[in-house]
Design a protein around this motif. Structure first.
Motif, mmCIF file in Angstrom:
data_model
loop_
_atom_site.group_PDB
_atom_site.id
_atom_site.type_symbol
_atom_site.label_atom_id
_atom_site.label_comp_id
_atom_site.label_asym_id
_atom_site.label_seq_id
_atom_site.Cartn_x
_atom_site.Cartn_y
_atom_site.Cartn_z
ATOM 1 N N ARG A 160 0.953 -1.083 -0.088
ATOM 2 C CA ARG A 160 -0.015 -0.058 -0.074
ATOM 3 C C ARG A 160 0.681 1.212 -0.161
ATOM 4 N NH1 ARG A 160 -5.010 -0.571 2.076
ATOM 5 N NH2 ARG A 160 -4.848 1.522 3.265
ATOM 6 N N PRO A 161 0.294 2.371 -0.478
ATOM 7 C CA PRO A 161 1.146 3.617 -0.076
ATOM 8 C C PRO A 161 1.256 3.711 1.392
ATOM 9 C CG PRO A 161 -0.776 3.898 -1.833
ATOM 10 C CD PRO A 161 -0.849 2.652 -1.181
ATOM 11 N N ALA A 162 2.401 4.489 1.524
ATOM 12 C CA ALA A 162 2.601 4.512 3.115
ATOM 13 C C ALA A 162 1.518 5.342 3.788
ATOM 14 C CB ALA A 162 4.094 5.114 3.352
ATOM 15 N N ASP A 163 0.954 6.414 3.275
ATOM 16 C CA ASP A 163 0.330 7.469 3.436
ATOM 17 C C ASP A 163 -1.417 6.909 3.427
ATOM 18 O OD1 ASP A 163 0.060 7.864 0.985
ATOM 19 O OD2 ASP A 163 0.388 10.178 1.373
ATOM 20 N N ALA A 164 -1.586 5.778 3.015
ATOM 21 C CA ALA A 164 -2.896 5.199 2.425
ATOM 22 C C ALA A 164 -3.985 5.510 3.835
ATOM 23 C CB ALA A 164 -2.851 3.812 1.830
ATOM 24 N N TRP A 165 -5.051 5.822 3.514
ATOM 25 C CA TRP A 165 -6.205 5.453 4.690
ATOM 26 C C TRP A 165 -6.708 4.052 4.645
ATOM 27 C CZ3 TRP A 165 -7.551 9.556 7.643
ATOM 28 C CH2 TRP A 165 -7.018 10.607 7.175
ATOM 29 N N ASP A 225 7.326 9.126 -7.295
ATOM 30 C CA ASP A 225 7.326 10.055 -6.033
ATOM 31 C C ASP A 225 6.139 9.680 -4.982
ATOM 32 O OD1 ASP A 225 9.185 11.494 -7.222
ATOM 33 O OD2 ASP A 225 7.780 12.709 -8.461
ATOM 34 N N THR A 226 5.991 8.495 -4.959
ATOM 35 C CA THR A 226 4.986 8.016 -3.862
ATOM 36 C C THR A 226 5.872 6.926 -3.087
ATOM 37 O OG1 THR A 226 3.084 8.266 -5.110
ATOM 38 C CG2 THR A 226 2.999 7.024 -3.212
ATOM 39 N N ALA A 227 5.679 6.942 -1.923
ATOM 40 C CA ALA A 227 6.401 5.999 -0.904
ATOM 41 C C ALA A 227 5.449 4.938 -0.691
ATOM 42 C CB ALA A 227 6.871 6.577 0.555
ATOM 43 N N TYR A 228 5.806 3.564 -0.921
ATOM 44 C CA TYR A 228 5.116 2.475 -0.543
ATOM 45 C C TYR A 228 5.653 1.654 0.626
ATOM 46 C CZ TYR A 228 2.772 3.666 -5.013
ATOM 47 O OH TYR A 228 2.199 4.268 -6.001
ATOM 48 N N GLU A 229 4.659 0.823 0.976
ATOM 49 C CA GLU A 229 5.311 -0.170 2.179
ATOM 50 C C GLU A 229 4.635 -1.312 2.134
ATOM 51 O OE1 GLU A 229 4.167 1.874 5.835
ATOM 52 O OE2 GLU A 229 1.982 1.174 5.681
#
Length: 189
Positions: free
Chosen positions: A77-82, A146-150
């Motif tokens: 998921r994106p690191a800042d995902a809801w 430019d999106t951080a994922y985890e």
């Protein structure tokens, strides 16, 4: 004064016992110790190490021929995902460990299927159960620049896969409800 001291002991002793019991229970749970990702030929691959500390009840059942099934839940998921946002990857891998009394060997297999590798000792089988190598997660084109994922990972003992007569006991005793917490690791090439 004496009555006041007894009251404190009566209140503090159960609280202390509860804390010790919680620490003991958490010491026996599962732990995702390491997750590493790498980019090979446009695909992100993952390696992971998981420590399985089964409860005494689960180990006793295993030694008596009851297979134990664990589920490894993996999300990217994106690191800042809801919380309601959809995951790019949502995998559920299932593994089984069982003891074969006639051959005195442990069999570790990925489900579905019964093929797997055998081990002479329980410790070797548990170590093998906790190793995930070269798991293909997703193609690099699916990621936004430019999106951080985890990578998020959680492991749990699947009590629904226990033999039917054992399931009610597994629902009642906390020693059967074993899992890790969600762990988050950066998705890095």
């Amino acid at each position: 004064m004496r009555r006041h001291r007894h009251w404190r002991i009566a209140v503090l002793l159960p609280a202390l016992m509860l804390l010790v019991g919680a620490a003991e229970a958490s010491a026996r749970d599962f732990d995702v110790e390491r997750v590493e990702t790498r980019l090979e030929e446009g695909t992100f691959l993952m390696d992971a190490n998981i420590r399985y500390a089964f409860s005494e009840r689960a180990l006793e059942a295993l030694e008596n021929g009851v297979p134990l099934t664990v589920e490894v839940h993996i999300r990217v998921r994106p690191a800042d995902a809801w919380i309601w946002q959809e995951s790019l990857v949502d995998l559920r891998l299932r593994y089984r460990i069982r003891y074969k009394p006639l051959s005195e060997r442990y069999l570790v297999s990925q489900l579905p299927g019964e093929r797997g590798r055998t081990y002479v000792t329980r410790d070797a089988a548990l170590a093998a159960l906790g190793e995930i190598r070269d798991l293909a997660l997703l193609r690099s084109e699916r990621l936004e620049p430019d999106t951080a994922y985890e990578v998020q990972l959680r492991v749990s003992l699947d009590i629904e896969e226990l033999p039917l007569p054992l399931r009610p006991i597994a629902y009642l005793y906390p020693s059967w409800k074993q899992s890790s917490k969600w762990t988050k690791w950066p998705l890095t090439p």
